[in-house]
Motif scaffolding. Sequence first.
Motif, PDB file in Angstrom:
ATOM      1  N   SER A 244     -17.675  -3.304  15.298  1.00 47.74           N
ATOM      2  CA  SER A 244     -16.950  -2.110  14.834  1.00 47.74           C
ATOM      3  C   SER A 244     -17.948  -1.012  14.538  1.00 47.74           C
ATOM      4  CB  SER A 244     -16.206  -2.403  13.527  1.00 47.74           C
ATOM      5  OG  SER A 244     -15.192  -3.333  13.732  1.00 47.74           O
ATOM      6  N   ARG A 245     -17.722   0.134  15.120  1.00 47.28           N
ATOM      7  CA  ARG A 245     -18.521   1.298  14.732  1.00 47.28           C
ATOM      8  C   ARG A 245     -17.601   2.147  13.843  1.00 47.28           C
ATOM      9  NH1 ARG A 245     -23.474   3.939  16.674  1.00 47.28           N
ATOM     10  NH2 ARG A 245     -23.343   6.013  15.819  1.00 47.28           N
ATOM     11  N   ILE A 246     -17.758   1.929  12.554  1.00 46.53           N
ATOM     12  CA  ILE A 246     -16.836   2.553  11.602  1.00 46.53           C
ATOM     13  C   ILE A 246     -17.210   4.010  11.365  1.00 46.53           C
ATOM     14  CG2 ILE A 246     -16.101   2.485   9.165  1.00 46.53           C
ATOM     15  CD1 ILE A 246     -16.290  -0.638   9.482  1.00 46.53           C
ATOM     16  N   VAL A 247     -16.225   4.879  11.519  1.00 54.08           N
ATOM     17  CA  VAL A 247     -16.455   6.299  11.277  1.00 54.08           C
ATOM     18  C   VAL A 247     -15.714   6.680   9.999  1.00 54.08           C
ATOM     19  CG1 VAL A 247     -16.099   8.645  12.142  1.00 54.08           C
ATOM     20  CG2 VAL A 247     -16.738   6.810  13.731  1.00 54.08           C
ATOM     21  N   GLN A 248     -16.490   7.097   9.012  1.00 51.17           N
ATOM     22  CA  GLN A 248     -15.904   7.441   7.718  1.00 51.17           C
ATOM     23  C   GLN A 248     -15.284   8.835   7.816  1.00 51.17           C
ATOM     24  OE1 GLN A 248     -16.800   4.748   5.518  1.00 51.17           O
ATOM     25  NE2 GLN A 248     -14.946   5.449   4.480  1.00 51.17           N
ATOM     26  N   THR A 249     -13.989   8.901   7.730  1.00 47.84           N
ATOM     27  CA  THR A 249     -13.325  10.211   7.818  1.00 47.84           C
ATOM     28  C   THR A 249     -13.322  10.862   6.438  1.00 47.84           C
ATOM     29  OG1 THR A 249     -11.175   9.245   7.346  1.00 47.84           O
ATOM     30  CG2 THR A 249     -11.813   9.406   9.670  1.00 47.84           C
ATOM     31  N   LYS A 250     -12.909  12.126   6.399  1.00 48.72           N
ATOM     32  CA  LYS A 250     -12.967  12.856   5.117  1.00 48.72           C
ATOM     33  C   LYS A 250     -11.565  13.213   4.639  1.00 48.72           C
ATOM     34  CE  LYS A 250     -17.531  14.817   5.357  1.00 48.72           C
ATOM     35  NZ  LYS A 250     -18.064  15.148   6.676  1.00 48.72           N
ATOM     36  N   LYS A 251     -11.445  13.221   3.310  1.00 51.23           N
ATOM     37  CA  LYS A 251     -10.159  13.592   2.709  1.00 51.23           C
ATOM     38  C   LYS A 251      -9.748  14.994   3.185  1.00 51.23           C
ATOM     39  CE  LYS A 251     -10.223  13.754  -1.823  1.00 51.23           C
ATOM     40  NZ  LYS A 251     -10.125  13.388  -3.232  1.00 51.23           N
ATOM     41  N   GLU A 252     -10.731  15.915   3.232  1.00 54.18           N
ATOM     42  CA  GLU A 252     -10.393  17.302   3.596  1.00 54.18           C
ATOM     43  C   GLU A 252      -9.955  17.424   5.064  1.00 54.18           C
ATOM     44  OE1 GLU A 252     -13.179  16.284   2.119  1.00 54.18           O
ATOM     45  OE2 GLU A 252     -14.986  17.227   2.919  1.00 54.18           O
TER      46      GLU A 252
END
Length: 396
Positions: free
Chosen positions: A138-146
């Motif tokens: 898994s290449r996890i991409v941390q998304t943003k709340k904004e």
Amino acid sequence: MKVSKRAQDVPPSATIAVTTRAQELKAQGVDVVGFGAGAPDFDTPEYIKEAAIEALKAGQTKYTAAAGIIELRKAIADKLERENGLKYAPEQIIVNIGGKHSVYEAMQAVLDPGDEVILPTPYWVTYPETIKLAGAVSRIVQTKKENGYKITTAQLKKAITKKTAMLLINSPNNPGGFTYTPEELKAIARVLEGTNVYVMSDEIYEKLIYGDTKFVSFASLSEDAYNRTLTLNGFSKTFSMTGWRLGYTAGPLDVIKAMGRLQSHMTSNAVTFGQYAAIAALGPPADEAIEKMRAEFERRGKYMTQRLNSIEGVECTEATGAFYCFPDVSGHYGRNIGGATINGSMDFAKALLEQANVALVPGLPFGCDNNVRLSFACSLEQITKGLDRIEKWLAQ
Ligand code: PMP
Ligand code: GLU
């Protein structure tokens, strides 16, 4: 005796664990409010049950083709053309034993050891485990709340490597309750042009959308998108048929054939009389049956969001799809509540269940430790009761 390394490396599903724990406590007489369940609380519509009973009476109790009866594959092909603007031949469709099985089998069919799968957070707990079970990474991409917890094209471009084999898109999203707009999906599709990246588009919540949200199937965006997409869907959420175990995958013929070969050894066909009921499910009474549930979910989701946002230190975006609120509760991290130190979503969920008898799912196994997931697939009365308890618990 030994347990395989493969099995040792897989934790139990956090969503199922929370639901099971809440059920256990209820059975012991504890008055638990359960926000854990990822299952509609409605009964399966009567016309679908009738069709299953008729099929049983007609003797539809034997094996079928492993990939499903051709009548159901045709009915799914018709549905995908009518509702999603997708043209698939019945041979490009396989009926699986629930959407979870579709995810597992599709990954087994296309991923090789060392392949990378781009997995934006928050993700459904089952994806990283099925990726791992396929030997992939898994290449996890941390998304943003904004950014509404959605992957941006810049993040996607950065995450693509020579090893990228797949991008996972789940819209409407579990656990985030958000939905990608058609424009956002088109932008993602453009980034993928010229690559060999598959898109797994998990569309299981497609019918559960709220307000002016529009749903679009990834494969319908362009010819290029169509050729690289595995369209996954199922009957669990739309028709409140979680226990029937019926899902399906549509995609490139080679992939569906490969899935069929795997399925012919793994499970064979989905339950035979269930397949006949699934044909009925897709028939004319569907719209009315779905709308009743959808409208009720919308009402509950609005109420839950508004109540959550009225609590200090809790921030929740209104769900545009699925039946989950995914508030950021990190405003309470670092606190001691009722003798428990809250240093993350696991502590939060544990203390809340123990002290206030409310079950919810911590955000950590979804890749977002600042958040927790509350399902609004339960009555408004339960939602009110549960939120009263959370409010009181946090106000200590
Ligand atoms: N995809 C997502 C995003 C889900 O939340 C779920 C579980 N509810 C599934 C797939 C699989 O559902 P099922 O196996 O019941 O069809
Ligand atoms: N997918 C649902 C959920 O997220 C049901 C439980 C599961 O299969 O994980 O709660």
